[in-house]
Design an enzyme around this catalytic site. Structure first.
Site, PDB file in Angstrom:
ATOM      1  N   ARG A 111       0.859  -1.183   0.000  1.00 43.10           N
ATOM      2  CA  ARG A 111       0.000   0.000   0.000  1.00 43.10           C
ATOM      3  C   ARG A 111       0.895   1.233   0.000  1.00 43.10           C
ATOM      4  NH1 ARG A 111      -3.609  -2.680  -1.492  1.00 43.10           N
ATOM      5  NH2 ARG A 111      -5.553  -3.199  -0.427  1.00 43.10           N
ATOM      6  N   GLU A 123      -2.629   7.895  -4.216  1.00 40.59           N
ATOM      7  CA  GLU A 123      -2.998   7.496  -5.577  1.00 40.59           C
ATOM      8  C   GLU A 123      -4.447   7.853  -5.905  1.00 40.59           C
ATOM      9  OE1 GLU A 123      -1.876   3.361  -4.814  1.00 40.59           O
ATOM     10  OE2 GLU A 123      -3.963   2.760  -5.077  1.00 40.59           O
ATOM     11  N   HIS A 165      -1.287   0.618  -9.575  1.00 44.11           N
ATOM     12  CA  HIS A 165      -1.961  -0.311  -8.655  1.00 44.11           C
ATOM     13  C   HIS A 165      -2.636  -1.452  -9.428  1.00 44.11           C
ATOM     14  CE1 HIS A 165      -4.002  -0.675  -4.457  1.00 44.11           C
ATOM     15  NE2 HIS A 165      -3.873  -1.863  -5.015  1.00 44.11           N
TER      16      HIS A 165
HETATM   17  C1  8YV Z   1      -7.153  -4.358  -5.887  1.00 46.64           C
HETATM   18  C2  8YV Z   1      -5.678  -4.784  -3.856  1.00 46.64           C
HETATM   19  O1  8YV Z   1      -6.352  -3.426  -6.549  1.00 46.64           O
HETATM   20  O2  8YV Z   1      -6.303  -6.924  -3.167  1.00 46.64           O
HETATM   21  C3  8YV Z   1      -5.905  -5.822  -2.814  1.00 46.64           C
HETATM   22  O3  8YV Z   1      -5.666  -5.546  -1.636  1.00 46.64           O
HETATM   23  O4  8YV Z   1      -5.109  -3.792  -3.627  1.00 46.64           O
HETATM   24  C4  8YV Z   1      -6.162  -5.074  -5.220  1.00 46.64           C
HETATM   25  O5  8YV Z   1      -6.272  -6.380  -5.535  1.00 46.64           O
HETATM   26  C5  8YV Z   1      -8.317  -3.554  -5.787  1.00 46.64           C
HETATM   27  O6  8YV Z   1      -9.032  -3.697  -4.637  1.00 46.64           O
HETATM   28  C6  8YV Z   1      -9.130  -3.759  -7.033  1.00 46.64           C
HETATM   29  O7  8YV Z   1     -10.127  -2.849  -7.148  1.00 46.64           O
END
Ligand code: 8YV
Length: 309
Positions: free
Chosen positions: A228, A257, A275
């Protein structure tokens, strides 16, 4: 009714629309008015890494029963509040592990072998004029991993195939792995050439990459972040990269972001992705099916597929 916290996946949106009365939060600019009108209708929230269910939203949805996240990370959900109120929480573990680990290796190779810069070099016609700089070998470099959960282990397994000595930091030493353990991030950073952030974001891991860690990694070190954005103190990272106090970085996530510090755009020792760790058609489809499966199980009073709370 189901509330989708932000846009995330078209297939998921369509399937939710077929099964439920779906509210897309972004369709309603006046959130307070929306909540006033629909508070007693919404029984589920679908969130992701961008938006989930914070304390305020939970307090505003008295009929909320479940938060199903289209992500493995749960940092946008107030888990304590959910526990307190008996609200169930699910995420999408395992199904995205390989893609995220693949991207981590991809970022390492892209930074060390300067893949993006090389591509620009060919496209811009500079090859014909030119003098191409040598790059840095990956095979055999020491890799340090912060967080040795599912994703950390999958990265380690891949790095082993590149003959990399592996070390890691976690709060408690793992008894079932042979990798070298360091009890602090500073020690880990001092003893590896590539440092990878692969832990969940919590109060304890916010800014786990700070000035001291960056200095310990040093001018030949490379930082990879597939966790993150707030794991890294960007106000320290950016000048370190500009001044060459840190060798390079491969970043899939950012503190604010989709805002990315502009200065990074001019640096060739940096590779930036938006991301997309889990962002393959295959994986996002399985993630969506898992969200749908969890909601369906909940509303049929069956065991949840991937419960967290
Ligand atoms: C996704 C993520 O980018 O799983 C996670 O923690 O950061 C990602 O897989 C995101 O939630 C997709 O919208």
């Amino acid at each position: 009714g189901v509330l989708m916290a932000c846009p995330m996946n078209t297939y998921l949106e369509q399937e939710l629309e077929k099964r439920f009365l779906l509210f897309k939060f972004w369709d309603f600019p006046d959130k307070a008015l929306f909540l006033d009108t629909h508070r007693s209708t919404i029984r589920a929230v679908v969130g992701n890494a961008t938006a989930g269910a914070d304390a305020e939203l939970i307090e505003n949805l008295p009929k909320l029963e479940i938060v199903s996240s289209f992500s493995v990370g749960l940092d946008k959900i107030d888990l304590a509040k959910c526990r307190e109120k008996g609200i169930r929480v699910t995420n999408t573990p395992d199904v995205l592990t390989e893609d995220v680990a693949d991207l981590a290796i991809g970022l390492i190779l892209a930074v060390l072998r300067r893949l993006c810069e090389s591509d620009r070099y060919v496209r811009s016609g500079k090859w014909k004029k030119g003098d191409y700089k040598l790059t840095t070998k990956f095979t055999g470099k020491s890799v340090g991993i912060i967080g040795l959960g599912r994703i950390g282990l999958a990265i380690a397994k891949r790095a082993e195939a590149f003959s990399c000595p592996i070390s890691y930091y976690t709060r408690t030493k793992k008894s079932d792995v042979n990798y070298t353990y360091y009890p602090s991030v500073i020690e880990l950073a001092s003893n590896c050439q590539i440092l990878i952030v692969a832990c969940p974001l919590t109060e304890q891991t916010r800014h786990i990459i700070n000035r001291e860690v960056i200095d310990a990694l040093g001018p030949k070190g490379v930082l990879i972040n597939i966790g993150r954005g707030p794991h890294v103190d960007e106000h320290e990272l950016v000048p370190a990269l500009v001044e060459g106090r840190l060798g390079g970085a491969g970043l899939d996530v950012f503190e604010n972001e989709p805002e990315v510090p502009q200065v990074l755009f001019g640096l060739e020792n940096v590779v930036l992705t938006p991301h997309v760790g889990s962002g393959t058609v295959e994986t996002r489809t399985v993630m969506a099916d898992l969200v749908l499966g969890n909601l369906e199980a909940h509303f049929l009073s069956k065991p949840l597929l991937t419960p967290v709370v």
